[in-house]
Design a protein around this motif. Structure first.
Motif, PDB file in Angstrom:
ATOM      1  N   ALA A  98       0.797  -1.225   0.000  1.00 33.50           N
ATOM      2  CA  ALA A  98       0.000   0.000   0.000  1.00 33.50           C
ATOM      3  C   ALA A  98       0.835   1.283   0.000  1.00 33.50           C
ATOM      4  O   ALA A  98       0.284   2.378  -0.038  1.00 33.50           O
ATOM      5  CB  ALA A  98      -0.914  -0.002   1.230  1.00 33.50           C
ATOM      6  N   GLY A  99       2.161   1.155   0.084  1.00 35.19           N
ATOM      7  CA  GLY A  99       2.986   2.365   0.203  1.00 35.19           C
ATOM      8  C   GLY A  99       2.980   2.909   1.623  1.00 35.19           C
ATOM      9  O   GLY A  99       3.222   4.082   1.853  1.00 35.19           O
ATOM     10  N   MET A 100       2.704   1.998   2.606  1.00 33.91           N
ATOM     11  CA  MET A 100       2.649   2.429   4.010  1.00 33.91           C
ATOM     12  C   MET A 100       3.653   1.679   4.887  1.00 33.91           C
ATOM     13  O   MET A 100       3.561   1.697   6.116  1.00 33.91           O
ATOM     14  CB  MET A 100       1.232   2.236   4.542  1.00 33.91           C
ATOM     15  N   ALA A 101       4.592   0.984   4.256  1.00 34.20           N
ATOM     16  CA  ALA A 101       5.681   0.287   4.958  1.00 34.20           C
ATOM     17  C   ALA A 101       5.201  -0.794   5.921  1.00 34.20           C
ATOM     18  O   ALA A 101       5.843  -1.055   6.928  1.00 34.20           O
ATOM     19  CB  ALA A 101       6.573   1.295   5.695  1.00 34.20           C
ATOM     20  N   GLY A 102       4.071  -1.441   5.599  1.00 32.75           N
ATOM     21  CA  GLY A 102       3.569  -2.507   6.469  1.00 32.75           C
ATOM     22  C   GLY A 102       4.570  -3.629   6.668  1.00 32.75           C
ATOM     23  O   GLY A 102       4.828  -4.061   7.791  1.00 32.75           O
ATOM     24  N   ASN A 174      -8.371  -0.943  -4.301  1.00 31.00           N
ATOM     25  CA  ASN A 174      -8.049  -2.349  -4.511  1.00 31.00           C
ATOM     26  C   ASN A 174      -7.178  -2.527  -5.761  1.00 31.00           C
ATOM     27  O   ASN A 174      -7.615  -3.078  -6.771  1.00 31.00           O
ATOM     28  CB  ASN A 174      -9.353  -3.147  -4.634  1.00 31.00           C
ATOM     29  N   LEU A 175      -5.943  -2.012  -5.669  1.00 35.67           N
ATOM     30  CA  LEU A 175      -5.018  -2.054  -6.810  1.00 35.67           C
ATOM     31  C   LEU A 175      -3.704  -2.590  -6.323  1.00 35.67           C
ATOM     32  O   LEU A 175      -3.351  -2.421  -5.152  1.00 35.67           O
ATOM     33  CB  LEU A 175      -4.717  -0.630  -7.305  1.00 35.67           C
ATOM     34  N   PHE A 176      -2.934  -3.196  -7.222  1.00 36.50           N
ATOM     35  CA  PHE A 176      -1.563  -3.551  -6.865  1.00 36.50           C
ATOM     36  C   PHE A 176      -0.631  -2.650  -7.659  1.00 36.50           C
ATOM     37  O   PHE A 176      -0.754  -2.527  -8.874  1.00 36.50           O
ATOM     38  CB  PHE A 176      -1.261  -5.017  -7.162  1.00 36.50           C
ATOM     39  N   ILE A 231      -6.500   7.202  -8.135  1.00 34.63           N
ATOM     40  CA  ILE A 231      -5.752   8.008  -7.162  1.00 34.63           C
ATOM     41  C   ILE A 231      -6.238   9.451  -7.143  1.00 34.63           C
ATOM     42  O   ILE A 231      -6.562   9.998  -6.090  1.00 34.63           O
ATOM     43  CB  ILE A 231      -4.236   7.887  -7.426  1.00 34.63           C
ATOM     44  N   SER A 232      -6.359  10.066  -8.329  1.00 39.70           N
ATOM     45  CA  SER A 232      -6.857  11.456  -8.336  1.00 39.70           C
ATOM     46  C   SER A 232      -8.341  11.520  -7.978  1.00 39.70           C
ATOM     47  O   SER A 232      -8.800  12.515  -7.405  1.00 39.70           O
ATOM     48  CB  SER A 232      -6.564  12.157  -9.662  1.00 39.70           C
ATOM     49  N   GLU A 233      -9.097  10.451  -8.278  1.00 39.95           N
ATOM     50  CA  GLU A 233     -10.526  10.446  -7.904  1.00 39.95           C
ATOM     51  C   GLU A 233     -10.692  10.445  -6.380  1.00 39.95           C
ATOM     52  O   GLU A 233     -11.536  11.164  -5.839  1.00 39.95           O
ATOM     53  CB  GLU A 233     -11.223   9.201  -8.494  1.00 39.95           C
ATOM     54  N   ILE A 234      -9.875   9.650  -5.694  1.00 42.16           N
ATOM     55  CA  ILE A 234      -9.957   9.594  -4.222  1.00 42.16           C
ATOM     56  C   ILE A 234      -9.555  10.944  -3.629  1.00 42.16           C
ATOM     57  O   ILE A 234     -10.213  11.472  -2.728  1.00 42.16           O
ATOM     58  CB  ILE A 234      -9.062   8.466  -3.670  1.00 42.16           C
ATOM     59  N   GLU A 235      -8.483  11.526  -4.167  1.00 45.27           N
ATOM     60  CA  GLU A 235      -8.041  12.840  -3.674  1.00 45.27           C
ATOM     61  C   GLU A 235      -9.148  13.878  -3.847  1.00 45.27           C
ATOM     62  O   GLU A 235      -9.423  14.668  -2.936  1.00 45.27           O
ATOM     63  CB  GLU A 235      -6.784  13.290  -4.427  1.00 45.27           C
ATOM     64  N   LYS A 274     -18.431   3.780   0.045  1.00 48.14           N
ATOM     65  CA  LYS A 274     -19.387   3.308  -0.970  1.00 48.14           C
ATOM     66  C   LYS A 274     -18.653   2.562  -2.083  1.00 48.14           C
ATOM     67  O   LYS A 274     -19.216   1.716  -2.755  1.00 48.14           O
ATOM     68  CB  LYS A 274     -20.164   4.496  -1.572  1.00 48.14           C
ATOM     69  N   LYS A 275     -17.371   2.914  -2.259  1.00 45.37           N
ATOM     70  CA  LYS A 275     -16.623   2.331  -3.373  1.00 45.37           C
ATOM     71  C   LYS A 275     -15.415   1.495  -2.930  1.00 45.37           C
ATOM     72  O   LYS A 275     -14.990   0.588  -3.637  1.00 45.37           O
ATOM     73  CB  LYS A 275     -16.167   3.471  -4.296  1.00 45.37           C
ATOM     74  N   TYR A 276     -14.855   1.838  -1.761  1.00 47.23           N
ATOM     75  CA  TYR A 276     -13.627   1.175  -1.332  1.00 47.23           C
ATOM     76  C   TYR A 276     -13.805   0.529   0.046  1.00 47.23           C
ATOM     77  O   TYR A 276     -14.497   1.068   0.903  1.00 47.23           O
ATOM     78  CB  TYR A 276     -12.469   2.188  -1.272  1.00 47.23           C
ATOM     79  N   GLU A 277     -13.130  -0.609   0.231  1.00 45.69           N
ATOM     80  CA  GLU A 277     -13.267  -1.329   1.507  1.00 45.69           C
ATOM     81  C   GLU A 277     -12.275  -0.851   2.559  1.00 45.69           C
ATOM     82  O   GLU A 277     -12.582  -0.801   3.734  1.00 45.69           O
ATOM     83  CB  GLU A 277     -13.029  -2.832   1.277  1.00 45.69           C
ATOM     84  N   GLN A 278     -11.064  -0.530   2.112  1.00 45.12           N
ATOM     85  CA  GLN A 278     -10.007  -0.212   3.079  1.00 45.12           C
ATOM     86  C   GLN A 278      -9.910   1.304   3.301  1.00 45.12           C
ATOM     87  O   GLN A 278      -9.119   2.006   2.661  1.00 45.12           O
ATOM     88  CB  GLN A 278      -8.674  -0.801   2.600  1.00 45.12           C
ATOM     89  N   VAL A 279     -10.733   1.791   4.203  1.00 45.49           N
ATOM     90  CA  VAL A 279     -10.763   3.221   4.527  1.00 45.49           C
ATOM     91  C   VAL A 279     -10.654   3.358   6.046  1.00 45.49           C
ATOM     92  O   VAL A 279     -11.392   2.697   6.783  1.00 45.49           O
ATOM     93  CB  VAL A 279     -12.070   3.894   4.029  1.00 45.49           C
TER      94      VAL A 279
END
Length: 293
Positions: A98-102, A174-176, A231-235, A274-279
């Motif tokens: 996710a770009g969060m260093a998990g 939900n992207l890799f 990405i720009s849609e979420i922003e 409504k569109k994404y699970e991981q929020v």
């Protein structure tokens, strides 16, 4: 002590600049990292065999020697000539890839945990030096807080971070995204908008959250958002719900927004769900790895 439980925190980037590339393929960066209170839990215990066993509640991570946790255990065992078996259960809450260093944070937790279980007596600095062999984000994940990272990410200057009353909204579509592909797609000679990290550090020091939010820049975002329009849609969705600023973290695809009003953040979360699970709605944290109990 033959078992331990640790909290392993995620990070976001408040800025990323890429300055060049070394001969060995590593990129030279200058970025501001901030730990957040979204964490995995690792339970580590010694076993009677000599095996390394990794278990998890997540089907999205490898449980063999491809896992950075496995590599961290192997590294310490070889360095200190220890042949004891270790079992690790990883309770995953941080989104994967996710770009969060998990992953880096999990490796950091293993180093901190085994230092105690095996009574190695290593200082935080020594653990960070060992951790660098596993990945450039591992040293920061051990200490947490906020830091300006330079070099390949290993030169850390600790700074004042976001105050804990700033509300951070995280959304992982939900992207890799392959970090290698993102860095590979970056044209180093053609970056027109770079972060002013000195100014951002000043704004953080003065608790000017609005200025921080308006001046965050991640030079990798152009590459990733060209591949994925989400990405720009979420922003946009975050900004439409009064986020002070929104940006991609790491090489993506996670996007975060900074809010100073909880109600706005909750409204944005509701829209995104409504569109994404991981929020997730989180705060910043001044700590990296923390031993539970």
């Amino acid at each position: 002590m033959n078992s331990i439980e640790l909290k392993s925190r995620a990070k976001i980037n408040l800025s990323i600049d890429v300055l060049g590339k070394r001969q060995d393929g590593y990129h030279l960066v200058e970025m501001i990292m901030q730990t957040i209170d979204l964490s995995d839990v690792l339970r580590i215990k010694e076993s009677d065999t000599e095996d390394i066993v990794i278990k998890s509640n997540s089907g999205d991570i490898p449980l063999d020697d491809n896992n950075i946790v496995y590599k961290a255990i192997t590294l310490l065992r070889e360095k200190f000539n220890i042949n004891k078996g270790i079992e690790v259960f990883i309770e995953k809450n941080i989104p994967v890839a996710a770009g969060m260093a998990g992953g880096s944070s999990n490796a950091a937790a293993v180093l901190v945990g085994l230092n105690k279980v095996w009574d190695l007596g290593l200082s935080e600095k020594e653990l960070q030096e060992i951790g660098l062999a596993l990945g450039a984000d591992v040293p920061f994940c051990i200490s947490g807080g906020a830091a300006l990272a330079q070099g390949i990410g290993e030169e850390l200057t600790y700074i004042k971070g976001l105050s804990e009353d700033v509300i951070i909204l995280i959304c992982k579509p939900n992207l890799f995204v392959s970090t290698k592909d993102v860095y590979g797609g970056l044209d180093l000679n053609n970056i027109d908008n770079r972060p002013d990290n000195r100014y951002l550090i000043e704004c953080l020091k003065n608790k000017d959250i609005k200025a921080v939010a308006e001046n965050m820049v991640n030079v990798l975002e152009g590459v990733t958002s060209n591949m994925h329009s989400e990405i720009s849609e979420i922003e946009k969705m975050m900004i439409d719900n009064n986020a002070l600023g929104a940006m991609m973290s790491g090489s993506g695809p996670t996007v975060f927004g900074l809010f100073n009003n909880k109600e706005d953040a909750l409204n944005a979360k509701k829209e995104l769900m409504k569109k994404y699970e991981q929020v997730y709605l989180v705060n910043s944290s001044e700590r990296g790895i923390e031993v539970n109990g």
